[in-house]
Design an enzyme around this catalytic site. Structure first.
Site, PDB file in Angstrom:
ATOM      1  N   SER A 112       0.846  -1.194   0.000  1.00 47.54           N
ATOM      2  CA  SER A 112       0.000   0.000   0.000  1.00 47.54           C
ATOM      3  C   SER A 112       0.876   1.236   0.000  1.00 47.54           C
ATOM      4  CB  SER A 112      -0.895   0.025   1.241  1.00 47.54           C
ATOM      5  OG  SER A 112      -1.616   1.248   1.313  1.00 47.54           O
ATOM      6  N   TYR A 136      -1.556   0.035  10.501  1.00 51.61           N
ATOM      7  CA  TYR A 136      -1.679  -0.512   9.147  1.00 51.61           C
ATOM      8  C   TYR A 136      -0.488  -0.087   8.294  1.00 51.61           C
ATOM      9  CZ  TYR A 136      -3.534  -0.847   4.348  1.00 51.61           C
ATOM     10  OH  TYR A 136      -3.706  -1.102   3.011  1.00 51.61           O
TER      11      TYR A 136
END
Length: 262
Positions: free
Chosen positions: A146, A157
């Protein structure tokens, strides 16, 4: 955006795609089938059986496994080998922020959950697939990372995805002499159908929804193109890296975020 399909690109190839019941994973697995591959659709949600049944293809098999455990990852890889005779390509797609909030608002267990969701399935799956790629004498691993390694309201995250980037580069160096490539894409914000199973089973409070909207605006503003990408725009680079066209690319992390490098 146009959706390109390259007929026969994965003919003779066996792919394992994780997180394949919805979103990017489903789109990748479905396109790989259309391009001639045999695909094990792996997900912990039972709906993976429904999506595979709808395809009505002998080249698509569903398998339910909890990839947050090493046993689950190993079972998925064994099933692919038992079903199709081997594995050529692993596409690790499991992950996604469960909650979006300022880091100081996270509880300790919530931090643990983000790491378990967005790092461990890829780490375990890479480890579990290696013996099968060694037996094949070649192979490719594509990790879906990501660009949120730089972003607001999802620090745990972000840390997990930073771990995937490090895993990609280190493992690529380690197994290059075994004719195995390890690469990654780093998607930005992506427009996708509503999730059938939400990431946060508890639901989002009004405050959390506001924090999420902050993230949406940050992601759009950080992109040179000032928009989210489409599923097709994420699938294309993943399958390019998985294909023989990318045979001299390993250890690379390709940003796919409209210019935002993360």
């Amino acid at each position: 955006m146009s959706k390109l399909t390259f007929e026969g690109r994965f003919r003779g190839k066996v792919l394992v795609v994780t997180g394949a019941a919805q979103g990017i994973g489903l789109a990748v697995a479905t396109r790989a089938i259309a391009e001639g591959g045999k695909v094990l659709f792996v997900d912990r949600a039972q709906i993976v059986h429904e999506v595979v049944a709808e395809l009505a293809s002998e080249s698509a098999i569903a398998f339910v496994a909890d990839l947050e455990t090493h046993d689950g990852a190993a079972a998925a890889m064994r099933h692919a080998v038992e079903t199709f005779g081997g594995i050529d390509i692993l596409i690790n797609n499991v992950g996604g922020a469960i909650r979006m909030r300022p880091f100081n608002a996270f509880e300790a267990l919530q931090i643990d959950a983000e790491i378990s969701r967005s790092l461990m399935p890829t780490l375990y799956s890479c480890h579990a697939v290696l013996p099968h790629l060694f037996a094949r004498g070649a192979g490719t691993i594509v990790n879906v990372s990501s660009n949120a390694t730089r972003g607001i309201h999802r620090v745990p995250y972000s840390a997990a995805k930073g771990g995937i980037n490090a895993l990609t580069q280190s493992l690529a160096m380690e197994v290059a002499d075994r004719n195995i490539r390890v690469v990654a894409t780093a998607p930005g914000g992506t427009e996708a159908p509503a999730r059938r199973i939400p990431r946060n089973a508890d639901g989002d409070t009004a405050e959390e929804k506001a924090w999420m909207q902050d993230v949406v605006e940050q992601v759009k503003q950080s992109s040179f193109m000032k928009r989210y990408g489409t599923l097709s725009e994420q699938v294309a680079p993943i399958l390019f890296l998985a294909s023989d066209e990318a045979s001299y690319i390993t250890g690379s992390i390709l940003p796919v975020a409209g210019g935002d490098l993360g």
